[in-house]
Design an enzyme around this catalytic site. Structure first.
Site, PDB file in Angstrom:
ATOM      1  CE1 TYR A   5      24.398  46.238  18.026  1.00 47.77           C
ATOM      2  CE2 TYR A   5      26.165  46.758  18.329  1.00 47.77           C
ATOM      3  CZ  TYR A   5      25.391  46.053  19.003  1.00 47.77           C
ATOM      4  OH  TYR A   5      25.549  45.894  20.650  1.00 47.77           O
ATOM      5  CE  LYS A  28      23.049  48.919  20.581  1.00 49.22           C
ATOM      6  NZ  LYS A  28      22.305  48.456  21.558  1.00 49.22           N
TER       7      LYS A  28
END
Length: 245
Positions: free
Chosen positions: A163, A167
């Site tokens: 994750y 990002k």
């Protein structure tokens, strides 16, 4: 009437963002991977008195789905004022850099990074027809490399390899896109909605979807003299509203 397209708009922050843009007089297209769920979201908003909205099927993991949505929307409108790339996944936790399955990396990047590139490139022509186009990439404070390198940061030990990496990549793409469009009316920004209580995190966050959506809507409605190429995060820096990359 200004128009906005939001991915992942059938629930949580995306849904509340749609509601707040409707309150501001926008015509909103709610992108949803599952059209039935998108229609349910539209019905709920219509029950609240809103009328200027439609659901549109968009699976950001599928370029064909994105292209189809672009064709459908192009038959309805000549220009798009706001694109909010909100759809995203976590990939599940924990995610260690040494052991997380590479397929999980691929899956998370497909949605959080490649999907946003597909959306942006596919709808850029419609956005160019707007006098004041806005692109908002919904990111996370966990995408800040600077903060992840600071042992004093409150989320320093939250290191989801898949994750976080996706990002951070999205943030980099935002910087480059904003630079390319710097001499145009575009405003391109990354927005961290904050640690918000949604099903994304099993409702563990302290923030509300209302406050999270306000942050997104603020960037989506910047005036002509507004900023571009910035990373906004009230959660990480409430004084300036900005986060280090």
């Amino acid at each position: 009437m200004k128009t906005a397209l939001i991915t992942g708009a059938n629930k949580s922050i995306g849904f509340e963002t749609a509601r707040q843009l409707l309150e501001k007089g926008y015509y909103v297209y709610l992108g949803s991977r599952n059209l039935e769920k998108g229609e349910e979201a539209v019905s709920q908003l219509k029950s609240e008195g809103f009328t200027n909205l439609e659901a549109i099927a968009i699976d950001v993991d599928d370029l064909h789905s994105i292209k189809t949505a672009r064709q459908i929307l192009g038959e309805k409108i000549a220009s798009l004022d706001v694109l909010i790339n909100n759809a995203g996944i976590s990939g599940g936790f924990p995610q260690t850099a040494s052991e997380a399955d590479i397929q999980t990396f691929r899956q998370v990047f497909e949605t959080n990074f490649f999907g946003i590139i597909g959306m942006t490139q596919s709808f850029l022509d419609l956005l160019r027809q707007s006098p004041e186009p806005r692109i908002v990439n919904v990111t996370s404070g966990l995408g800040s490399l600077t903060l992840h390198s600071d042992p004093n940061w409150k989320y320093y030990h939250v290191k989801g390899a898949c994750y976080t990496s996706s990002k951070a990549a999205l943030n980099a793409y935002t910087i480059v896109l904003a630079y390319e469009l710097r001499d145009t009316p575009f405003k391109v920004n990354a927005v961290d909605p904050g640690y918000t209580a949604t099903d994304f995190n099993h409702h563990s966050g302290p923030g509300t979807v209302s406050d999270a959506a306000k942050r997104v809507v603020k960037a989506a409605t910047f005036e002509a003299d507004g900023p571009t190429g910035q990373f906004f995060s009230d959660d990480n820096n409430p004084e300036t509203g900005l986060s280090p990359w």
